[in-house]
Design a protein around this motif. Structure first.
Motif, short mmCIF file in Angstrom:
data_model
loop_
_atom_site.label_atom_id
_atom_site.label_comp_id
_atom_site.label_asym_id
_atom_site.label_seq_id
_atom_site.Cartn_x
_atom_site.Cartn_y
_atom_site.Cartn_z
N UNK A 179 0.83 -1.20 0.00
CA UNK A 179 0.00 0.00 0.00
C UNK A 179 0.87 1.26 0.00
N UNK A 180 0.28 2.37 -0.44
CA UNK A 180 1.02 3.62 -0.54
C UNK A 180 0.12 4.79 -0.18
N UNK A 181 0.72 5.85 0.33
CA UNK A 181 0.04 7.11 0.59
C UNK A 181 0.99 8.26 0.28
N UNK A 182 0.45 9.43 -0.06
CA UNK A 182 1.28 10.59 -0.39
C UNK A 182 0.71 11.84 0.27
N UNK A 183 1.57 12.84 0.46
CA UNK A 183 1.14 14.10 1.06
C UNK A 183 1.87 15.27 0.45
N UNK A 184 1.17 16.37 0.24
CA UNK A 184 1.75 17.60 -0.31
C UNK A 184 1.17 18.80 0.42
N UNK A 185 2.03 19.68 0.92
CA UNK A 185 1.57 20.94 1.49
C UNK A 185 2.62 22.02 1.22
N UNK A 186 2.19 23.28 1.32
CA UNK A 186 3.07 24.41 1.01
C UNK A 186 3.13 25.34 2.20
N UNK A 187 4.33 25.77 2.58
CA UNK A 187 4.52 26.73 3.67
C UNK A 187 5.86 27.41 3.51
N UNK A 188 5.90 28.72 3.80
CA UNK A 188 7.15 29.50 3.81
C UNK A 188 7.93 29.36 2.49
N UNK A 189 7.20 29.30 1.37
CA UNK A 189 7.85 29.22 0.08
C UNK A 189 8.44 27.87 -0.24
N UNK A 190 8.01 26.84 0.47
CA UNK A 190 8.51 25.48 0.22
C UNK A 190 7.36 24.50 0.07
N UNK A 191 7.62 23.44 -0.68
CA UNK A 191 6.66 22.36 -0.85
C UNK A 191 7.18 21.15 -0.08
N UNK A 192 6.37 20.62 0.83
CA UNK A 192 6.76 19.47 1.63
C UNK A 192 6.07 18.23 1.05
N UNK A 193 6.87 17.35 0.43
CA UNK A 193 6.34 16.18 -0.27
C UNK A 193 6.68 14.91 0.51
N UNK A 194 5.67 14.13 0.81
CA UNK A 194 5.85 12.88 1.54
C UNK A 194 5.29 11.70 0.75
N UNK A 195 5.90 10.56 0.92
CA UNK A 195 5.31 9.30 0.48
C UNK A 195 5.55 8.27 1.58
N UNK A 196 4.61 7.35 1.74
CA UNK A 196 4.75 6.30 2.74
C UNK A 196 4.23 5.00 2.15
N UNK A 197 5.00 3.94 2.30
CA UNK A 197 4.60 2.61 1.85
C UNK A 197 4.57 1.68 3.05
#
Length: 324
Positions: free
Chosen positions: A296-314
């Motif tokens: 299984x997989x999940x992903x996350x994306x959010x933006x703060x302080x001029x940066x993009x925080x990209x996550x993935x989890x398996x």
């Protein structure tokens, strides 16, 4: 309760590496190469930079302390405090205030202060120093006590208040009042469905990489999608125990492995392919995407302080979660 038996003699042996190594390094005829062997803590895979020297794998002592849960800091030399949680900083000393107990009484302070969240742990600092003390909580159901390596640790159990009293062998005592706050499982400010189109594109690209390497595709898990998005909205630059502790809160009581990439905030439309490209070109992150037994997989994306925080989890229901 998570337990870990530490052999400090083996851990301290890793300090011989000295400065941080990068790439393949040769010194005095000895070669250090990056080591990609998976590292597990209590059955849970963790991300940790390692190097192979003469057939042995070495990691930074600070990384071990952070993953296992003991403090490492520099103060007139490298200090290892097996009874304190990892902060990377030397413990602060209590500053005498007006109205404090007389010198004959014990001074009691807390490593993390007197306000704790449910599940947090904080070491007690007693002055004059000494480990031959007894400690009692006025409300153990709120703030329980454990002894680690001869030192007392407060464990926040439930919302409320409790007073910890410490007494030494001479009958001198000191006390400290704690307030425990509730641990909010799913903060309302987290948009669990934010940037869903980009997150699903990340899933598609992850599965494309897996197919190219002869592996099966991963199923999208709502629990892992929510956990990855939660981690993303924390806006931190490294992995923390928090990443794994929140998994059961979203309905995933199993093990998992994370990847994190921080991108420029003006490239949100390119976040999916950019993050995947960074992970493909990083052996450790690629290994997470190519976990053979993951389902299984999940992903996350959010933006703060001029940066993009990209996550993935398996993860897989067959993996054990050391943080439950």
């Amino acid at each position: 309760m998570k337990r870990f038996k530490r052999d400090m003699s083996l851990i301290l042996a890793g300090m011989a590496l000295g400065a941080v190594l990068s790439g393949g390094v040769v010194a005095a005829g000895i070669t250090a190469e990056p080591a990609w062997s998976p590292i597990y803590v209590d059955g849970q895979k963790v991300q940790m930079t390692a190097y192979n020297i003469l057939g042995n794998n070495y990691v930074k002592l600070r990384d071990i302390g952070q993953a296992v849960g003991f403090n490492v800091y520099y103060q007139n030399g490298v200090q290892v405090d097996s009874g304190a949680p990892y902060t990377g900083e030397a413990p602060t000393k209590a500053i005498p205030q007006l109205g404090t107990p007389t010198p004959e009484s014990l001074q009691v302070s807390s490593m993390k202060g007197t306000e704790l969240a449910v599940g947090e742990r904080s070491s007690l600092l007693v002055s004059p120093a000494g480990t031959n003390c007894t400690s009692v909580s006025s409300n153990p159901s709120v703030a329980a006590l454990e002894q680690v390596a001869g030192y007392w640790v407060v464990v926040a159990q439930a919302p409320g208040s409790a007073t910890i009293t410490v007494t030494n062998s001479s009958g001198e005592s000191g006390s400290l009042a704690f307030t425990v706050k509730a641990d909010v499982s799913i903060p309302t400010e987290i948009g669990l469905n934010d940037n869903m189109e980009i997150r699903l594109e990340m899933v598609r690209l992850i599965n494309e990489v897996r197919r190219e390497n002869g592996l099966t595709e991963l199923f999208v898990s709502e629990a892992l999608m929510n956990a990855a998005q939660d981690c993303s909205t924390q806006h931190v630059s490294d992995h923390r125990p928090y990443d794994y502790k929140i998994l059961p809160k979203y309905g995933w009581p199993y093990g998992a492995s994370y990847n994190l990439a921080i991108l420029d905030g003006d490239k949100l439309d390119k976040a999916a392919p950019t993050a995947i490209s960074l992970w493909v070109n990083s052996p450790g992150h690629l290994q997470t995407m190519l976990e053979e037994n993951a389902t299984c997989v999940g992903t996350g994306i959010s933006v703060a302080w001029g940066r993009i925080y990209s996550y993935m989890v398996v993860g897989s229901p067959k993996w054990a979660n050391a943080y439950t």
